[in-house]
Each structure stands twice: as structure tokens, then as C-alpha cells.
Design an enzyme around this catalytic site. Structure first.
Site, PDB file in Angstrom:
ATOM      1  N   GLN A   3      10.844   1.585  15.755  1.00  0.00           N
ATOM      2  CA  GLN A   3      11.148   0.416  14.910  1.00  0.00           C
ATOM      3  C   GLN A   3      12.588   0.508  14.377  1.00  0.00           C
ATOM      4  O   GLN A   3      13.335  -0.475  14.381  1.00  0.00           O
ATOM      5  CB  GLN A   3      10.161   0.342  13.751  1.00  0.00           C
ATOM      6  CG  GLN A   3      10.550  -0.650  12.666  1.00  0.00           C
ATOM      7  CD  GLN A   3       9.472  -0.807  11.611  1.00  0.00           C
ATOM      8  OE1 GLN A   3       8.490  -1.477  11.823  1.00  0.00           O
ATOM      9  NE2 GLN A   3       9.660  -0.195  10.444  1.00  0.00           N
ATOM     10  N   ASN A  59       0.862  -1.191   0.000  1.00  0.00           N
ATOM     11  CA  ASN A  59       0.000   0.000   0.000  1.00  0.00           C
ATOM     12  C   ASN A  59       0.897   1.239   0.000  1.00  0.00           C
ATOM     13  O   ASN A  59       0.798   2.118   0.855  1.00  0.00           O
ATOM     14  CB  ASN A  59      -0.943  -0.021   1.205  1.00  0.00           C
ATOM     15  CG  ASN A  59      -2.008   1.055   1.100  1.00  0.00           C
ATOM     16  OD1 ASN A  59      -2.398   1.448   0.006  1.00  0.00           O
ATOM     17  ND2 ASN A  59      -2.476   1.546   2.212  1.00  0.00           N
ATOM     18  N   HIS A 111       7.406   5.625   0.979  1.00  0.00           N
ATOM     19  CA  HIS A 111       8.087   4.389   0.543  1.00  0.00           C
ATOM     20  C   HIS A 111       8.914   4.656  -0.722  1.00  0.00           C
ATOM     21  O   HIS A 111      10.032   4.144  -0.865  1.00  0.00           O
ATOM     22  CB  HIS A 111       7.063   3.301   0.198  1.00  0.00           C
ATOM     23  CG  HIS A 111       6.250   2.812   1.363  1.00  0.00           C
ATOM     24  ND1 HIS A 111       4.900   3.010   1.465  1.00  0.00           N
ATOM     25  CD2 HIS A 111       6.614   2.102   2.455  1.00  0.00           C
ATOM     26  CE1 HIS A 111       4.459   2.436   2.574  1.00  0.00           C
ATOM     27  NE2 HIS A 111       5.465   1.893   3.200  1.00  0.00           N
TER      28      HIS A 111
END
Ligand code: PAF
Length: 283
Positions: free
Chosen positions: A155, A32, A37
Site C-alpha cells: 500500500q 479501530n 496508529h
């Protein structure tokens, strides 16, 4: 761009590139894809001769009441975007390829301490799921360098520590958050926001900026800044999990005089959980 779904195919393509002396960069994703990204893929191109991306919605990192089933799967659109961005190889395995024995009783990778605080406290098991799948992906792809967005700052630190402590022998690059024109951090989950919520969502970044202004103005009472920020988000209609000022290097509560800080926030708006952070260097 090649798209492959098996571990054997990725290994053989990457092995050929390595044998030819090429450096390989890796951008793991859950698909997605958005401009954040694609920016990672463009950055990856600057770090290596070949770029590999992965798309795998990893069930191990979702809690029982989270959005694993609803998570958008948009493979065809993602392939088109990755091709346009100059990605060489997409690894898009199914769950059977990644977890052939099922999800239970698996070997896992734990990064204690960093994984249990902040988002980890609200999403038990989440970072174990992330560390496990990312180490599997690293073992499959064997990249020289891997790129992660700073939007998921906790993360990024979990993965950095895992790579260092387990001697994984690759470079981990953090890439600054890509934002919408109004400041909202790009995220696949922004698509869950209703139109009225989308307008309100900018309040997360505005709140972080207000905390940053306080810190830059010399405020050292972090608890007061955090409480003010939580109250601001609540007034705007959010259900904040936390707003927290931490040491940027390792997310501990900053010792007196610490200059390199990060302010992190997680807050729910309707059914969407938004996270964001701002790095602040007081030097
Ligand atoms: O950031 C993500 O999209 C995921 O957590 C990752 C790193 C691809 C692991 O599933």
C-alpha cells in the site's frame, strides 16, 4: 481535538492553518485504532505543526466476500486515543459525504503493475479502492506530509508511486511496523483472532525472520526460501496466500545481486487474513 464530518469543515480549518504558515501532517485510517496508529500520530507531530487524522471505512477497497460490514467501528474510543496522542483534527465522514453518487460508476485512481501483484492478485480492486480514497482524502485535507505504516508495505509503495506520478506535491513518510511483545505486527484485524489463533499468529513473523536469516546467510534461491516458508505456515495451520522475496524499491522479483530486499507474507488463519513483511538490507 476537533471532530468534523464534512469536507467543507476540514478545508476551512486546514486553510486557516496554512494561511498562518503552519505545516500540516495527515494520518489516514479506517479506525479501530491501536498502538501502531497512535505511533503514526506521534511521528506526524515531529513532521508538522498540525496533525489531521481521518477515520473512514472505505467500501471501495473491500471485495464482495470481505469484512466491510464486520470491520470494527469504535469512534468514541478512537477519538479518546487521538486526543491523548495530540491530534488536532479528526475527519470522520460518512459514506454519503465521500461518495454522494453512490459506489458505482465513480472516477477512480489506478496504479497499474504495483496494484496487481501479491495482495492485489488475491484482492482484485483493493489497491484501486485504496488509491482512489487516499487521493480523495489528499484533495480534501491538502496535507504537506502524510504518514503510512510499513506494515502495509505494498500500500505504501502504491501511494508513493501515485503521489509521484500524479504530481500531488506532498511528502509520503513510511513508518516502521509496531509489533506486539511476541512479534505479531499490530493490526486492527488481530481482534478477529480466537485465543488459540492469537498464539499461533506469531508464526508469520517467525517465518519472515527465517527467510531473512536465509537471505543474510547468502541463500539466493528465493523460490526455495519461499516454498519452505509457505510449507512452514501450512504446517502451523495457516492457509498462506504467498510468501515472496522482492526488491524493496518496487516489488519486482529481485535481479541478481540486489541488496535491498523485502520479504512479504499474507496468510489466512481461521477467518483472519494476516499480512506482514520484513525489510532486509544485505549491504
Ligand atoms: O491502511 C488503511 O487503513 C487504509 O487502507 C487507508 C490508507 C486508510 C485507506 O482507506
Amino acid at each position: 481535538m476537533h471532530t468534523v464530518t464534512t469536507i467543507a469543515e476540514v478545508r476551512s480549518l486546514v486553510a486557516a492553518w496554512h494561511a498562518a504558515g503552519q505545516r500540516v501532517a495527515f494520518v489516514p485510517t479506517m479506525g479501530n485504532l491501536h498502538a501502531g496508529h497512535i505511533h503514526l500520530v506521534s511521528e506526524a507531530r515531529r513532521h508538522a505543526d498540525r496533525v489531521v487524522a481521518s477515520i473512514f471505512v472505505n467500501p471501495l477497497q473491500f471485495g464482495v466476500n470481505e469484512d466491510f460490514s464486520a470491520y470494527p467501528r469504535t469512534l468514541a474510543a478512537d477519538q479518546a486515543e487521538l486526543t491523548a496522542a495530540g491530534c488536532d483534527l479528526l475527519f470522520a465522514p460518512g459514506e454519503q459525504e465521500m461518495y454522494p453518487r453512490g459506489r458505482d460508476g465513480l472516477s477512480f485512481v489506478e496504479v497499474p503493475g504495483l496494484s496487481d501483484i501479491l495482495c492485489g492478485a488475491f484482492r482484485p480492486g483493493h489497491f484501486r479502492g485504496v488509491a482512489t480514497v487516499v487521493s480523495k482524502l489528499f484533495n480534501i485535507v491538502r496535507p504537506d506530509v502524510a504518514l503510512f505504516g510499513e506494515k502495509d508495505y505494498q500500500q505504501l509503495l502504491v501511494i508513493r508511486r501515485m503521489v509521484r506520478e500524479l504530481n500531488m506535491g506532498l511528502e509520503v513518510v513510511g513508518v516502521p511496523t509496531v509489533r506486539e511483545a511476541d512479534g505479531l505486527a499490530m493490526s486492527s484485524r488481530n481482534g478477529y483472532l480466537q485465543a488459540d489463533e492469537r498464539k499461533l499468529a506469531t508464526e508469520v513473523y517467525a517465518t519472515l525472520q527465517a527467510v531473512a536469516a536465509g537471505l543474510r546467510g547468502g541463500v539466493t534461491d528465493y523460490a526455495a526460501l519461499e516454498a519452505e516458508a509457505v510449507a512452514r505456515l501450512e504446517r502451523a495451520g495457516f492457509r498462506p496466500d504467498y510468501v515472496s522475496v522482492r526488491r524493496a524499491e518496487d516489488l519486482v522479483v529481485p535481479p541478481a545481486g540486489e541488496q535491498r530486499l523485502v520479504v512479504l507474507a499474507a496468510a489466512r488463519l481461521g477467518k483472519t487474513r494476516l499480512i506482514d513483511n520484513l525489510l532486509i538490507n544485505l549491504d
